[in-house]
Design an enzyme around this catalytic site. Structure first.
Site, PDB file in Angstrom:
ATOM      1  N   CYS A  19      16.824  40.903  24.402  1.00 36.07           N
ATOM      2  CA  CYS A  19      16.453  42.096  25.165  1.00 36.07           C
ATOM      3  C   CYS A  19      15.309  42.872  24.508  1.00 36.07           C
ATOM      4  O   CYS A  19      15.376  43.199  23.318  1.00 36.07           O
ATOM      5  CB  CYS A  19      17.682  42.984  25.302  1.00 36.07           C
ATOM      6  N   CYS A  26      13.472  45.682  32.378  1.00 36.05           N
ATOM      7  CA  CYS A  26      13.221  46.924  31.648  1.00 36.05           C
ATOM      8  C   CYS A  26      13.080  46.731  30.145  1.00 36.05           C
ATOM      9  O   CYS A  26      13.650  45.845  29.563  1.00 36.05           O
ATOM     10  CB  CYS A  26      14.327  47.915  31.945  1.00 36.05           C
ATOM     11  N   GLU A  52      11.511  53.570  31.203  1.00 38.39           N
ATOM     12  CA  GLU A  52      11.066  52.833  32.383  1.00 38.39           C
ATOM     13  C   GLU A  52      12.072  52.919  33.527  1.00 38.39           C
ATOM     14  O   GLU A  52      13.275  52.978  33.292  1.00 38.39           O
ATOM     15  CB  GLU A  52      10.933  51.351  32.032  1.00 38.39           C
ATOM     16  N   CYS A  54      17.822  51.481  22.536  1.00 39.17           N
ATOM     17  CA  CYS A  54      19.235  51.098  22.571  1.00 39.17           C
ATOM     18  C   CYS A  54      19.662  50.666  21.174  1.00 39.17           C
ATOM     19  O   CYS A  54      18.887  50.073  20.433  1.00 39.17           O
ATOM     20  CB  CYS A  54      19.423  49.941  23.555  1.00 39.17           C
ATOM     21  N   CYS A  93      16.336  51.129  39.485  1.00 34.61           N
ATOM     22  CA  CYS A  93      16.959  50.740  38.226  1.00 34.61           C
ATOM     23  C   CYS A  93      16.610  51.819  37.201  1.00 34.61           C
ATOM     24  O   CYS A  93      15.435  52.044  36.902  1.00 34.61           O
ATOM     25  CB  CYS A  93      16.399  49.377  37.819  1.00 34.61           C
ATOM     26  N   CYS A 113      20.866  43.413  21.306  1.00 35.88           N
ATOM     27  CA  CYS A 113      21.003  42.065  21.877  1.00 35.88           C
ATOM     28  C   CYS A 113      19.695  41.300  21.624  1.00 35.88           C
ATOM     29  O   CYS A 113      18.608  41.857  21.804  1.00 35.88           O
ATOM     30  CB  CYS A 113      21.285  42.142  23.373  1.00 35.88           C
TER      31      CYS A 113
END
Ligand code: SAH
Ligand code: SF4
Length: 345
Positions: free
Chosen positions: A118, A333, A91, A111, A104, A115
């Site tokens: 997120c 995102c 994105e 990832c 952005c 976290c």
């Protein structure tokens, strides 16, 4: 096949010399790739047909194809889901501010950092993006919207410093005067705190803004929300931040997502103020975005946000609440891709 859009001009010139082409041909090709929007060698009209054919045999041109586009009804924020050759998607979000357009960008598909607040972290990790894939998010957006982007934030999907080499290559390409030439002072890189890489980046002494996702004033809370804290705790992280600020003379920007009842008490603000006292920094408070199917996190109330800012201000630390753009299109995102991956599209 070689990824030509990830190559520095010098590398292209060296390659071209070996292929028996001229140095100025390399500059022509480089400008087609980075200053105009081309998806094939056939569009490079000022080089010969035979050269175009030879180039197409050795190199490929990376393209970010628009898979989905959402435009906010409120503020014209645009969010893209881009697809790459292997089918992976990331994105990007384009926001309009008074000083121009900011993009952005994503740096990884997914990832590894996990976290808990997120959406990207929840979807796991697939792969790193190449420098050309990071650049192509800018080029495709500019071509589609007919605009020129002036500012970049590496705050999309992924942890930029976990894809260090490709991200540094991207930074050098994007700020090259023969490319789109966006200066380092117009770029922010956001990290969850990979301390070793912060030291590496400090040595490069780039004039970009380092944005550090802190999100907690002590290890107890940070360990719960950000697993990376078990590897590099707050003390180590802040030591690296001080080093970075001293070395580059650039103000560090700390991100602090305010989560109702988790990290937004007066005591948290006091602890945070004590930790950051005397440091060249600014705090961006972000009311946390609730993530579907995630933890049950809620935004801190407005009164809490105000009280938090006041306590920080009393210690001489400036904090502002970040304006949220594109809230109707899930502009933070990771959320769009997550909704699509979950539906199995
Ligand atoms: N991996 C990098 C950059 C991408 S995330 C990093 O973590 O810094 C960009 C920013 O969005 C980070 O500050 C991140 O902590 C924050 N963020 C992630 N999920 C969020 C959410 N649900 N609400 C508010 N901010 C969030
Ligand atoms: Fe990764 Fe950043 Fe999300 Fe953490 S906040 S999971 S580091 S993208």
């Amino acid at each position: 096949m070689v990824d030509i859009k990830s190559m520095y001009l010098q590398e292209l010139q060296d390659d071209f010399a070996e292929l028996g082409f001229q140095k100025f041909n390399a500059i022509q090709v480089y400008k087609w790739l980075h200053q105009k929007y081309v998806v094939s060698f056939d569009e490079m009209t000022n080089i010969s047909n035979s050269m175009r054919k030879k180039l197409a045999e050795k190199y490929y041109i990376c393209v970010a194809t628009i898979e989905k586009k959402l435009v906010s009804d409120y503020d014209n924020t645009v969010k893209y889901l881009f697809r790459f050759n292997d089918g992976e998607c990331v994105e990007s979000v384009i926001m309009k501010y008074h000083h121009g357009y900011t993009i952005c960008l994503s740096t990884q598909v997914g990832c590894k950092m996990g976290c808990t607040f997120c959406a990207t972290g929840m979807s796991g990790f697939s792969r790193n993006l190449t420098a050309s894939e990071i650049l192509s998010q800018i080029y495709s957006s500019q071509a589609d919207l007919g605009i020129k982007i002036s500012n970049i934030v590496l705050m999309g999907m992924g942890e930029p410093l976990d894809n260090y080499d490709n991200v540094v290559r991207f930074l050098k390409l994007v700020s090259d005067e023969n490319g789109i030439n966006i200066g380092m002072r117009h770029i922010s890189l956001s990290t969850c705190g990979l301390v070793d890489r912060i030291y590496d980046l400090a040595e490069l002494n780039l004039q970009l803004t380092l944005s550090v996702s802190l999100h907690a004033p002590n290890d107890e809370i940070r360990n719960k929300t950000m697993p990376v804290n078990k590897r590099y705790n707050i003390e180590k992280l802040l030591k690296a931040c001080k080093y970075y600020a001293d070395k580059t003379k650039r103000r560090i920007s700390f991100e602090y997502a305010m989560i109702d009842g988790v990290n937004d008490s007066d005591e948290c603000a006091l602890q945070l103020a004590r930790r950051l006292k005397g440091m060249l920094c600014h705090i961006n408070l972000i009311p946390v975005n609730a993530v579907k199917n995630g933890m049950n996190y809620k935004k801190s109330k407005i009164e809490r946000q105000k009280a938090f800012i006041k306590i920080l201000a009393n210690s001489g630390i400036t904090a502002t609440v970040r304006r949220t753009l594109g809230s109707d299109i899930n502009a933070s995102c990771g959320q769009l891709r997550r909704s699509i991956v979950q539906r199995g599209e």
